[in-house]
Design a protein around this motif. Structure first.
Motif: not given
Length: 387
Positions: A24-26, A331-333, A338-339, A380-382
């Motif tokens: 969760f980065f939201d 990108a967001a989708g 990817a989780g 996330l960076l990957a």
């Protein structure tokens, strides 16, 4: 640098929602809630569900809960409990309180907002200006997305009635120089009106130390239920004529500005959310978020454009970015597939996006809060690098 370590696995064990395979980065759109918040809401319904003023046990327990919630709000905001106001959400409170504040203003009076603001701290003023013939001025931001304080100074006149500004940008994470903004507003004889919604999960709020006149925030952004909370300086609230039904009590002072029955179950959740934050401690929360923010900034792959400060000084760990050659929504989708839960668009930060020339494309937004982990940031960076 803080020496207080945060046991992130112990923290995550308190959130059933974090057991699913999604990072969760939201958080800027709403954080997850710990189980004790869920339990507090459910317990209220099971044991105390009633309206106030009834001559029986559940009603008296509800009255005690409302009193406790007001005490908790006072402690959280660092103000007198009577200066606190509960509402449906920040936006609803903002529309109600701006209209109340402007009742005595005259055509030609001026309101100053910023291009760093969420629209919930802009549109209520625009609507008030439309109805009363007021003028709204916009303070610019610098290229690095910090507030242009020289422009703020230029915008102030003897007709300025209020300066509305964010503590932290919900789009790019930039922090405002709160005391300087407040000083400039007060020197002009204007109110300092702060939006602390985005700042809420990232650090302590202290309305007394900051000197603000009004501040609004939302518990669902700091691990609590969907609710709005406002602070209004006592002398100010006493001077306002509230919109309220005739039988509504005049005390506590902030209660005069609360319309209808309060969401008692959400007040129970709010108290539990503040108790949760206190059990962790702001020092540990801020140190952990800073470390994760630095990790994210250091690991951004080539081809990524970051909007905002490239270091953690002067910001919270909320990052707006785009990836070269990849449309924002795509990108967001793909990150979601990817989780990794991120946001895209303008997130109601209309003026920020105009200033960054992103009003059509918007940007991807990743927000770090204290329950995120280093492994999630690396993942996330990957995933960004693989877009």
């Amino acid at each position: 640098m803080s020496t207080v370590a945060l046991d992130v696995e112990a923290v995550r064990a308190r959130f059933s929602a974090l057991r699913q395979p999604l990072a969760f980065f939201d958080g800027p759109g709403g954080t997850q809630v710990p189980d004790e918040v869920i339990d507090a809401v459910s317990r209220y319904y099971r044991e105390s569900n009633a309206n106030v003023s009834g001559p029986y046990a559940t009603s008296r327990r509800t009255e005690a809960l409302v009193a406790q919630a007001r005490l908790t709000a006072g402690e959280f905001l660092r103000c007198d409990p009577e200066e606190t106001i509960f509402g449906a959400n920040m936006t609803t409170l903002a529309f109600a309180l701006t209209r109340t504040a402007g009742r005595s203003w005259n055509a030609g009076d001026e309101i100053v907002v910023t291009k760093l603001d969420h629209d919930a701290n802009v549109s209520p003023w625009l609507e008030l200006a439309h109805d009363k013939g007021l003028q709204v001025r916009f303070v610019d931001i610098n290229e690095d997305t910090t507030l242009d304080l020289d422009d703020l100074r230029r915008q102030l006149t003897d007709r300025t009635r209020v300066v509305a500004f964010p503590i932290a940008s919900n789009a790019v994470g930039t922090l405002s120089d709160v005391r300087r903004v407040v000083d400039l507003a007060h020197e002009a004889g204007a109110l300092a009106w702060a939006d602390a919604v985005h700042y809420g999960p990232h650090g302590p709020i202290d309305v007394d130390d900051w000197g603000v006149d009004v501040l609004i925030c939302s518990p669902y952004k700091f691990f609590g239920p969907h609710l709005g909370i406002a602070f209004g300086r006592a002398e100010l609230l006493e001077s306002w004529r509230p919109y309220k039904v005739r039988p509504a009590a005049d005390q506590p002072l902030g209660h005069r500005f609360e319309t209808g029955t309060l969401p008692h179950e959400l007040l129970a959740g709010f108290v539990a959310a503040v108790e949760y934050i206190e059990s962790i401690g702001w020092e540990a929360i801020q140190a952990h978020e800073r470390a994760l923010g630095e990790r994210f900034l250091a690991g951004l792959p080539e081809g990524v454009t970051l909007y905002g400060l490239p270091i953690m000084d002067g910001r919270v760990a909320t990052f707006a970015f785009n990836v070269a050659g990849v449309p924002t929504a795509d990108a967001a989708g793909r990150l979601g597939d990817a989780g990794y839960a991120v946001w895209h668009g303008n997130y109601y930060a209309v003026e920020v996006m105009k200033r960054l020339r992103l009003e059509k494309a918007g940007a991807v937004r990743a927000g770090v809060v204290h329950y995120n982990t280093a492994e999630e940031v690396d993942g996330l960076l990957a995933a960004i690098a693989a877009l």
